[in-house]
Design a protein around this motif. Sequence first.
Motif, short mmCIF file in Angstrom:
data_model
loop_
_atom_site.label_atom_id
_atom_site.label_comp_id
_atom_site.label_asym_id
_atom_site.label_seq_id
_atom_site.Cartn_x
_atom_site.Cartn_y
_atom_site.Cartn_z
N GLU A 117 69.38 57.59 51.14
CA GLU A 117 68.31 56.69 50.72
C GLU A 117 66.96 57.27 51.14
OE1 GLU A 117 68.60 53.79 49.02
OE2 GLU A 117 70.78 54.06 48.87
N LEU A 118 65.93 57.03 50.33
CA LEU A 118 64.59 57.54 50.64
C LEU A 118 64.09 57.09 52.01
CD1 LEU A 118 62.80 57.08 47.18
CD2 LEU A 118 63.38 59.25 48.29
N THR A 119 64.51 55.90 52.43
CA THR A 119 64.02 55.35 53.69
C THR A 119 64.87 55.72 54.89
OG1 THR A 119 65.25 53.32 53.25
CG2 THR A 119 62.93 53.38 52.55
N ASN A 120 65.98 56.42 54.68
CA ASN A 120 66.89 56.77 55.78
C ASN A 120 66.46 58.11 56.38
OD1 ASN A 120 68.99 57.29 57.53
ND2 ASN A 120 70.58 56.57 56.12
N THR A 121 65.43 58.07 57.20
CA THR A 121 64.88 59.31 57.74
C THR A 121 65.84 60.02 58.68
OG1 THR A 121 63.74 58.05 59.46
CG2 THR A 121 62.47 58.61 57.50
N GLU A 122 66.68 59.27 59.39
CA GLU A 122 67.65 59.90 60.30
C GLU A 122 68.65 60.74 59.49
OE1 GLU A 122 70.54 58.79 64.07
OE2 GLU A 122 69.72 57.17 62.86
N CYS A 140 65.21 54.19 41.55
CA CYS A 140 65.99 53.56 40.49
C CYS A 140 65.42 52.17 40.18
CB CYS A 140 67.45 53.45 40.90
SG CYS A 140 68.19 55.04 41.28
N PHE A 141 65.51 51.76 38.92
CA PHE A 141 65.02 50.47 38.47
C PHE A 141 66.12 49.73 37.74
CE2 PHE A 141 61.44 53.40 38.51
CZ PHE A 141 60.45 52.69 39.15
#
Length: 145
Positions: A117-122, A140-141
């Motif tokens: 996921e774009l927000t999963n920096t780890e 995705c939309f």
Amino acid sequence: MVFQATLEDLSECLELAQLLWPSSDKIALEKELEQLLQDSNAALFIEKDKLSRTLGFAQVQLRFDYVEGTRSSPVGYLEGIYVREESRREGLAKRLISACESWAKVKGCSEFASDCELTNTESYMMHLKLGFGEVNRVICFNKDL
């Protein structure tokens, strides 16, 4: 020590898969893992400590459809990886992914891929540290009809 899981390891795989995918239905996830453990185009790898506690798992599958950024088929695909928090930063993810890559090579793959996921920096940082290169970013939309 990392080894390929069998049906005997289903409960340990399920426990870690639920930690990775907490919104998944437990019964559906158990059935999916059971099917994967019997599928020659998929594998689950786990690592246990000296006390036989499962510390982490990785799920790999062959993808025959197009995989973003690749040029061949099939492609070994890291579908999921989870390492217990207390066991992180000890090389376990590297060992699990190495086992997945070796499995994919035996299956005839010349490429290995994954996503996060774009927000999963780890997860993003782990992928980069373990030799993956970013090939694309997607948002995705959807909408109700």
